[in-house]
Structure formats: C-alpha cells, structure tokens
Design a protein around this motif. Structure first.
Motif, PDB file in Angstrom:
ATOM      1  N   TYR A   1       2.796  42.921  61.170  1.00  8.07           N
ATOM      2  CA  TYR A   1       1.350  42.746  61.033  1.00  8.07           C
ATOM      3  C   TYR A   1       1.097  41.607  60.059  1.00  8.07           C
ATOM      4  N   PHE A   2      -0.039  40.944  60.207  1.00 13.17           N
ATOM      5  CA  PHE A   2      -0.233  39.737  59.415  1.00 13.17           C
ATOM      6  C   PHE A   2      -1.715  39.400  59.238  1.00 13.17           C
ATOM      7  N   THR A   3      -1.971  38.617  58.229  1.00 14.94           N
ATOM      8  CA  THR A   3      -3.305  38.086  57.957  1.00 14.94           C
ATOM      9  C   THR A   3      -3.190  36.580  57.824  1.00 14.94           C
ATOM     10  N   VAL A   4      -4.020  35.863  58.580  1.00 11.26           N
ATOM     11  CA  VAL A   4      -4.022  34.408  58.542  1.00 11.26           C
ATOM     12  C   VAL A   4      -5.363  33.937  57.994  1.00 11.26           C
ATOM     13  N   SER A   5      -5.287  33.088  56.994  1.00  8.79           N
ATOM     14  CA  SER A   5      -6.482  32.483  56.411  1.00  8.79           C
ATOM     15  C   SER A   5      -6.585  31.045  56.892  1.00  8.79           C
ATOM     16  N   ASP A   6      -7.666  30.740  57.621  1.00 13.17           N
ATOM     17  CA  ASP A   6      -7.845  29.412  58.197  1.00 13.17           C
ATOM     18  C   ASP A   6      -6.601  29.065  59.011  1.00 13.17           C
ATOM     19  N   GLU A   7      -5.958  27.941  58.708  1.00 11.71           N
ATOM     20  CA  GLU A   7      -4.767  27.543  59.451  1.00 11.71           C
ATOM     21  C   GLU A   7      -3.554  27.333  58.556  1.00 11.71           C
ATOM     22  N   ASP A   8      -3.664  27.653  57.276  1.00  6.34           N
ATOM     23  CA  ASP A   8      -2.592  27.223  56.386  1.00  6.34           C
ATOM     24  C   ASP A   8      -2.040  28.283  55.442  1.00  6.34           C
ATOM     25  N   HIS A   9      -2.551  29.522  55.472  1.00  7.85           N
ATOM     26  CA  HIS A   9      -2.041  30.560  54.578  1.00  7.85           C
ATOM     27  C   HIS A   9      -1.814  31.841  55.376  1.00  7.85           C
ATOM     28  N   LEU A  10      -0.720  32.549  55.033  1.00  8.40           N
ATOM     29  CA  LEU A  10      -0.287  33.671  55.859  1.00  8.40           C
ATOM     30  C   LEU A  10       0.408  34.718  55.006  1.00  8.40           C
ATOM     31  N   LEU A  11       0.132  36.003  55.319  1.00  8.37           N
ATOM     32  CA  LEU A  11       0.858  37.132  54.756  1.00  8.37           C
ATOM     33  C   LEU A  11       1.336  38.005  55.903  1.00  8.37           C
ATOM     34  N   VAL A  12       2.595  38.464  55.825  1.00  8.22           N
ATOM     35  CA  VAL A  12       3.204  39.251  56.900  1.00  8.22           C
ATOM     36  C   VAL A  12       3.909  40.455  56.301  1.00  8.22           C
ATOM     37  N   TYR A  13       3.747  41.629  56.925  1.00  9.19           N
ATOM     38  CA  TYR A  13       4.541  42.792  56.539  1.00  9.19           C
ATOM     39  C   TYR A  13       5.039  43.469  57.812  1.00  9.19           C
ATOM     40  N   PRO A  14       6.231  44.117  57.753  1.00  7.95           N
ATOM     41  CA  PRO A  14       6.887  44.576  58.981  1.00  7.95           C
ATOM     42  C   PRO A  14       6.323  45.834  59.618  1.00  7.95           C
ATOM     43  N   HIS A  15       5.651  46.688  58.856  1.00  8.67           N
ATOM     44  CA  HIS A  15       5.218  47.976  59.394  1.00  8.67           C
ATOM     45  C   HIS A  15       4.126  48.502  58.474  1.00  8.67           C
ATOM     46  N   GLN A  16       3.249  49.366  58.998  1.00  8.30           N
ATOM     47  CA  GLN A  16       2.148  49.870  58.177  1.00  8.30           C
ATOM     48  C   GLN A  16       2.616  50.671  56.974  1.00  8.30           C
ATOM     49  N   SER A  17       3.835  51.212  57.030  1.00  5.18           N
ATOM     50  CA  SER A  17       4.360  51.971  55.902  1.00  5.18           C
ATOM     51  C   SER A  17       5.267  51.124  55.018  1.00  5.18           C
ATOM     52  N   GLU A  18       5.364  49.826  55.313  1.00  2.00           N
ATOM     53  CA  GLU A  18       6.237  48.944  54.538  1.00  2.00           C
ATOM     54  C   GLU A  18       5.470  47.745  53.995  1.00  2.00           C
ATOM     55  N   ILE A  19       4.276  48.000  53.477  1.00  2.00           N
ATOM     56  CA  ILE A  19       3.492  46.886  52.958  1.00  2.00           C
ATOM     57  C   ILE A  19       4.117  46.281  51.711  1.00  2.00           C
ATOM     58  N   ASP A  20       5.035  47.045  51.056  1.00  2.00           N
ATOM     59  CA  ASP A  20       5.695  46.486  49.890  1.00  2.00           C
ATOM     60  C   ASP A  20       6.815  45.511  50.268  1.00  2.00           C
ATOM     61  N   GLN A  21       7.008  45.281  51.573  1.00  2.00           N
ATOM     62  CA  GLN A  21       7.963  44.272  52.039  1.00  2.00           C
ATOM     63  C   GLN A  21       7.233  43.001  52.488  1.00  2.00           C
TER      64      GLN A  21
END
Length: 304
Positions: free
Chosen positions: A250-270
């Motif tokens: 799962y991921f969040t993209v801000s505009d076209e140049d910033h990104l956060l990704v985590y592998p699973h809803q229970s693994e946000i600390d990764q």
C-alpha cells in the motif's frame, strides 16, 4: 538534550564504567543475577557507548558472530532516541564487516523497538535470566528496492511520516490502503491536514482507494465522513476484488515526486520512503491504472 556522542569503547579500558552502567540497568532494575550479567564474551566483543557531554548514559555490544546484546540505557535518558542511535551505529558496523545477518534476543517490551529498526521475529519466545525474550534477526544481504531510503525515525513514527507527506503536498494526493488504516489515517492532526489541503486551492484533489469496506462499517472513520462532506475533492473508491487479490503493498503518493510504501496493513512499521521522481511517478501510474477498476463503496451508503 545536549549533544549526544556515539563511539566504540575499548573493553580493556572501559570495562569498569560499562559494567557499572549495565549493573544499574540489568541487576538493580531488572533483577538479573549479577553472575549472569558479565560473561566470557565481553573481552572479545565490540562495545559502544553513548555520551551526553562527559556522562556515559548507554552501552551495547556486538559479538563477532553478529549477535547484538547488552543494550542498556540509564533510566533518565530513555525515550530520547539514544537506543536507536546505538543500534544504528552497530548496524552500520555490521554492514562494513559484510555480515549477512545480525541477530538479538529482545526483551518483550523492546520487540516493537527492534521491529521499527527492521528486525524480524524468528522462532519461539524464550526465558533468559527469568525474563521473557524473543529471537529477532535482520538480513543485511537484501538491498532496499531501487530509489527507496531506510530511515529508523520514519519507521518509529509512520503516522508522522504520512502526515508530513500530506502537509507538503501541492495539488494531488493518492492514497491506496487496505481500509484507511486508523493508526495512519484516522488521527485528528491528519484529518485537519487533509481538510486544509483539500481547501488550499480549487484544483486540489485527494483520491482514496481501499480494498476492504467492512472495517469502515464497523467503526466511525473520520476520513470517510470528511469524504462524504466533500465528495468532489476527496474521492473514496473501492478496488475491484479481482485486483485486490494481487495487492501486495500500500502506498501514498504526493504529487509526482514523493512516496511512502508499506507492505501490509499490519506492517506499517516497515514503511519505506522514496523522493525519487521516477519511482514516485511509477507508483502514480500504478495507482491511476487501479483507479480505473474502482467503484463507489456500496456497503458504506448509510454512512457515505
């Protein structure tokens, strides 16, 4: 807190100082038998110590086998990032030595701390000196995906990372989650930030793409309510089940140049971050492709 210094320590010269610090933490506080606290590995292990000004406030060691242990931070200095700084120094050393793997036995209360640093639970829990522990390890062979950064502070507070990303967005936010994970997307500061962003200018757009509506029916989620009130700006859609089956991150993209990704809803600390425009754009295109296979959340009609 004044300047913190992390440095390697020579056991031959600093054994008295480090032993006393460990005794205060492990023996006096935790009741570990003193005869078990010092062992034959101290003489050959690599030791680190943390200083604030001239005061030594923490220590840890790493064996030649890559086993980390004896991490002790004096009580008045806990919760200030000193343990993380020590751990970062040891991980850096292990990588310099080309260790394929580092391991440790974490006390139960510290498991979350080591998970945030990238360690994984391995095997059953065990007792050591009367205290429950958990085997944990970190592979140093597996490189991060291209364009991503490892940041312990990021993993220590993924909600803050998401908040900062949204605060710095200029015109578009794309959020793909399993069910708008509450630790990330339901806190009051995040909701205020999304509201402010959505009203920053007339072209602001927030797209919320989820896989599962059911958890949102069972609890009141403030982002669902905000989307209901501002449907033209905050667009909530559910991804077709044919595509959720293959959703592996799962991921969040801000505009076209910033990104956060985590592998699973229970693994946000990764969670991982990328400020690489090419990588962020790839995820934006991935989001837009999936968005074409979404629909309005039917089961949320009474709430939406």
């Amino acid at each position: 807190m004044t300047t913190l210094t992390i440095a390697k320590a020579d056991w031959a010269h600093h054994s008295g100082l480090l032993s006393e610090l460990r005794r205060r933490v492990f023996v006096d506080e935790q009741g570990v038998p003193e005869v078990l606290e010092l062992d034959e590995f101290d003489a050959t292990a690599s030791h680190w110590m943390a200083r604030i000004q001239d005061t030594v406030v923490a220590t840890a060691r790493m064996l030649d086998s890559g086993v980390i242990g004896r991490m002790a931070v004096l009580k008045p200095y806990r919760g200030k990032g000193i343990g993380s700084a020590l751990l970062t120094a040891m991980i850096k050393e292990a990588k310099t030595r080309n260790y394929p793997l580092i391991q440790l036995g974490a006390q139960e209360h510290a498991i979350a701390f080591y998970k945030r640093a990238g360690f994984r639970v391995k095997g059953p829990r065990f007792m050591d000196a009367g205290i429950a522990h958990q085997h944990m390890h970190m592979s140093l062979n597996s490189a991060l995906p291209r364009g991503f950064d490892f940041d312990m502070a990021l993993r220590a507070n993924p909600a803050q990372a998401i908040l900062d990303l949204c605060k710095n967005a200029r015109w578009e936010l794309r959020i793909f989650s399993h069910s708008l994970e509450p630790p990330l997307f339901a806190n009051a500061e995040f909701i205020r930030s999304i509201y402010d962003f959505a009203h920053r200018h007339q072209d602001s757009v927030v797209k919320l793409m989820i896989c599962d509506e059911l958890p949102l029916r069972e609890t009141h989620h403030p982002l669902v309510e905000l989307s209901r009130q501002h449907r033209q700006i905050l667009k909530l859609r559910t991804l077709s089940i044919d595509y959720t089956i293959n959703a592996d991150e799962y991921f969040t993209v801000s505009d076209e140049d910033h990104l956060l990704v985590y592998p699973h809803q229970s693994e946000i600390d990764q969670i991982l971050r990328s400020d690489d425009e090419i990588v962020a754009r790839e995820y934006r295109l991935k989001f837009d492709h999936l968005w074409r296979h979404t629909k309005e959340p039917r089961s949320l009609k009474p709430f939406y």
